[in-house]
Motif scaffolding. Structure first.
Motif: not given
Length: 77
Positions: A19-20, A23
């Motif tokens: 997810v990081q 992003t």
């Protein structure tokens, strides 16, 4: 007959790192899109600016390189 719950072999930190990463990649793409778009609009504005506007290259002082480029090699004479 009872069903067993499926146990994931992934740790919770793997999902967070994915997810990081997504992003960060999205942020870089959006930032570069903004910068290139802003540069293109600024370039177009300087190219199409009316002669009397403040951002026009022709309205700057004679000593600046913009007025030399805008007036041509003969110095606008």
């Amino acid at each position: 007959m009872t069903r067993r719950a499926a146990v994931s072999t992934r740790s919770a930190s793997d999902g967070a790192s994915v997810v990081q990463a997504v992003t960060v990649i999205m942020g870089v793409v959006v930032g570069l899109t903004f910068l290139f778009g802003f540069g293109n609009v600024l370039n177009l504005a300087l190219l199409l600016a009316p002669a009397g506007s403040r951002c026009s290259p022709k309205s700057r002082s004679r000593s600046s390189s913009w007025s030399m480029v805008a007036s041509g090699p003969a110095g606008g004479r």
